[in-house]
Scaffold this motif. Structure first.
Motif, short mmCIF file in Angstrom:
data_model
loop_
_atom_site.label_atom_id
_atom_site.label_comp_id
_atom_site.label_asym_id
_atom_site.label_seq_id
_atom_site.Cartn_x
_atom_site.Cartn_y
_atom_site.Cartn_z
N SER A 102 10.09 -7.45 -7.86
CA SER A 102 9.87 -7.85 -6.47
C SER A 102 10.20 -6.69 -5.52
CB SER A 102 10.74 -9.06 -6.15
OG SER A 102 10.62 -9.41 -4.80
N ALA A 103 11.31 -6.02 -5.80
CA ALA A 103 11.70 -4.89 -4.96
C ALA A 103 10.66 -3.76 -5.06
CB ALA A 103 13.08 -4.38 -5.36
N GLU A 104 10.14 -3.54 -6.27
CA GLU A 104 9.12 -2.50 -6.45
C GLU A 104 7.86 -2.84 -5.67
OE1 GLU A 104 8.75 -2.48 -10.70
OE2 GLU A 104 10.40 -1.06 -10.97
N HIS A 109 4.41 -1.92 -1.01
CA HIS A 109 3.82 -2.46 0.21
C HIS A 109 4.26 -1.64 1.42
CE1 HIS A 109 2.02 -5.42 2.83
NE2 HIS A 109 3.17 -5.54 3.49
N LYS A 110 5.54 -1.33 1.47
CA LYS A 110 6.06 -0.52 2.58
C LYS A 110 5.44 0.88 2.57
CE LYS A 110 9.13 -3.31 4.41
NZ LYS A 110 9.01 -3.82 5.73
N GLU A 111 5.29 1.45 1.38
CA GLU A 111 4.68 2.77 1.28
C GLU A 111 3.23 2.74 1.79
OE1 GLU A 111 5.10 3.76 -2.86
OE2 GLU A 111 7.12 4.58 -2.58
N LEU A 112 2.51 1.68 1.40
CA LEU A 112 1.12 1.55 1.87
C LEU A 112 1.08 1.39 3.39
CD1 LEU A 112 -0.46 -0.77 -0.84
CD2 LEU A 112 -0.94 1.65 -0.44
N GLU A 113 1.98 0.60 3.94
CA GLU A 113 2.04 0.44 5.39
C GLU A 113 2.33 1.77 6.07
OE1 GLU A 113 4.96 -2.51 6.37
OE2 GLU A 113 3.67 -4.18 5.78
N ALA A 114 3.28 2.52 5.49
CA ALA A 114 3.62 3.82 6.06
C ALA A 114 2.41 4.75 6.00
CB ALA A 114 4.81 4.43 5.32
N GLN A 115 1.69 4.76 4.90
CA GLN A 115 0.51 5.61 4.78
C GLN A 115 -0.56 5.21 5.80
OE1 GLN A 115 -0.76 5.37 0.72
NE2 GLN A 115 0.85 6.75 -0.02
N GLU A 116 -0.74 3.89 5.99
CA GLU A 116 -1.71 3.43 6.97
C GLU A 116 -1.32 3.88 8.38
OE1 GLU A 116 -2.09 -0.80 6.58
OE2 GLU A 116 -3.03 -0.66 4.60
N GLN A 117 -0.01 3.77 8.68
CA GLN A 117 0.46 4.20 9.99
C GLN A 117 0.25 5.70 10.18
OE1 GLN A 117 4.54 2.94 10.20
NE2 GLN A 117 4.02 0.89 10.95
N ILE A 118 0.54 6.47 9.12
CA ILE A 118 0.34 7.93 9.21
C ILE A 118 -1.13 8.23 9.46
CG2 ILE A 118 0.36 10.06 7.84
CD1 ILE A 118 2.95 9.02 6.53
#
Length: 173
Positions: A102-104, A109-118
């Motif tokens: 679950s943590a992974e 998900h957070k990494e994907l969000e960060a990439q989208e924001q970048i």
């Protein structure tokens, strides 16, 4: 030799021998009766001792069976306790593994969000700076961005491989 004293009326010698034989026979009969009585008492004692020995042996065998049963019951209880402990540990391991997965997933998900924001921010800045920056500088920045993208892709693949290795390692344990 001394002369014999007179002990009264004289008894013929045959009667004395007969009387003496009867006396000896009487003594031996008494001794035989006493010996028979002693033998009977000893046989009774032996019989009683055999019975007591038999009772004690049966009691000892019962106690031994009780002890064996007690140890067997304790062994079975220890086996049940051990099985329960193993199941509890397996459940705990499964719970922890689920938490890790679950943590992974959250991290991905957070990494994907960060990439989208970048990417969104980069597009905004590219749009703003298009008119402000010379074409050569812009080309250089785009090349840098492409290089960084390929590095990010490489690192993501590497992270994925490492994650699979970690999962494989954890499943072996």
């Amino acid at each position: 030799m001394r002369p014999l004293k007179d002990t009264g009326p004289s008894v013929p010698k045959g009667n004395v021998a007969n009387s003496r034989l009867k006396q000896i026979e009487k003594e031996y009969t008494q001794k035989l009766a006493k010996s028979s009585q002693i033998i009977a008492e000893l046989q009774t004692t032996i019989s009683s001792l055999k019975e007591e020995s038999s009772r004690q042996q049966l009691a000892a065998e019962r106690r031994l069976q009780d002890v064996i049963q007690k140890f067997e019951d304790e062994k079975q209880q220890l086996i049940r306790d051990n099985d329960q402990a193993i199941k509890a540990l397996q459940n705990e391991l499964e719970t922890r593994s689920n938490q890790v997965r679950s943590a992974e997933k959250k991290l991905q998900h957070k990494e994907l969000e960060a990439q989208e924001q970048i990417m969104y921010i980069r597009q905004e800045y590219e749009t703003k700076f298009k008119g402000l920056m010379p074409a050569s500088l812009r080309q250089e920045l785009e090349d840098t961005i492409s290089s960084l993208k390929s590095q990010v892709n490489f690192l993501q693949k590497r992270a994925s491989i490492l994650q699979e290795e970690l999962t494989t390692y954890q499943s072996r344990r």
